[in-house]
Design a protein around this motif. Structure first.
Motif, short mmCIF file in Angstrom:
data_model
loop_
_atom_site.label_atom_id
_atom_site.label_comp_id
_atom_site.label_asym_id
_atom_site.label_seq_id
_atom_site.Cartn_x
_atom_site.Cartn_y
_atom_site.Cartn_z
N LEU A 189 30.71 25.42 -41.33
CA LEU A 189 29.55 25.41 -42.21
C LEU A 189 28.35 25.12 -41.32
O LEU A 189 28.22 24.02 -40.79
CB LEU A 189 29.75 24.31 -43.26
CG LEU A 189 28.76 24.18 -44.40
CD1 LEU A 189 28.72 25.46 -45.21
CD2 LEU A 189 29.17 23.02 -45.29
N SER B 230 26.65 19.07 -48.80
CA SER B 230 27.30 20.36 -48.54
C SER B 230 28.79 20.24 -48.23
O SER B 230 29.48 21.25 -48.12
CB SER B 230 26.61 21.06 -47.38
OG SER B 230 25.24 21.23 -47.68
N SER C 148 26.99 21.98 -36.93
CA SER C 148 27.92 22.58 -37.89
C SER C 148 29.04 21.62 -38.27
O SER C 148 29.39 20.72 -37.50
CB SER C 148 28.51 23.87 -37.31
OG SER C 148 29.24 23.59 -36.16
#
Length: 164
Positions: A115, A128, A155
């Protein structure tokens, strides 16, 4: 090691037909091998005393190469495929990525789900995490989380592997 290369004082000798000939000096064992017109091959150098066998060395090398080739053929390499997501991904796009990951996992590969955060998205990293959790949940019937979601630079990554 074969024939004259064997320098041990005593060796345990196995005959050409597989019978134990006992412990003797390396010279005696080599003479026995020469009489049988075969080679004296050290097959267990770490044993006390080392184990030598009277066999045809060429045939022995061929058999070992064949076994090694067979073992390599049965070996399976596992690749790691990567699926990249962004924090503001829509549900349809997420489903497409999930289907791609499902295809990779059923083929036997591992899947690294990352992500990626860019710019202002870094301020909302905790909000998230649920995207990766949903991803793992959607694939829970065929895959297990091998490496839990973790931040690495900009990330958040996790690794999924096929269930055993």
């Amino acid at each position: 090691m074969i024939n004259e290369q064997i320098r041990d004082r005593e060796v345990r000798v196995i005959g050409a037909d597989g019978t134990q000939l006992g412990i003797m000096s390396a010279r005696e064992a080599f003479k026995l091998a020469q009489e049988a017109e075969l080679d004296l091959v050290k097959i267990a150098p770490t044993a006390k005393p080392p184990v030598c066998k009277i066999i045809d060395y060429g045939k022995y090398r061929y058999e070992m190469a064949r076994k090694e080739k067979e073992a390599r053929k049965k070996q399976k390499t596992v690749e790691i495929k990567e699926v990249r997501l962004s924090p503001n991904i829509e549900s349809n796009d997420l489903n497409t990525k999930i289907n791609a990951a499902r295809k990779f996992i059923t083929k036997g590969d591992k899947v690294k789900v990352s992500l990626r955060f860019r710019g202002r998205e870094m301020a909302h990293v905790q909000n998230s995490k649920h995207i990766l959790d949903d991803f793992a949940e959607a694939l829970s019937e065929i895959a297990t989380v091998e490496k839990a979601p973790k931040m690495e630079g900009r990330s958040m990554t996790m690794v999924l592997a096929e269930k055993r």
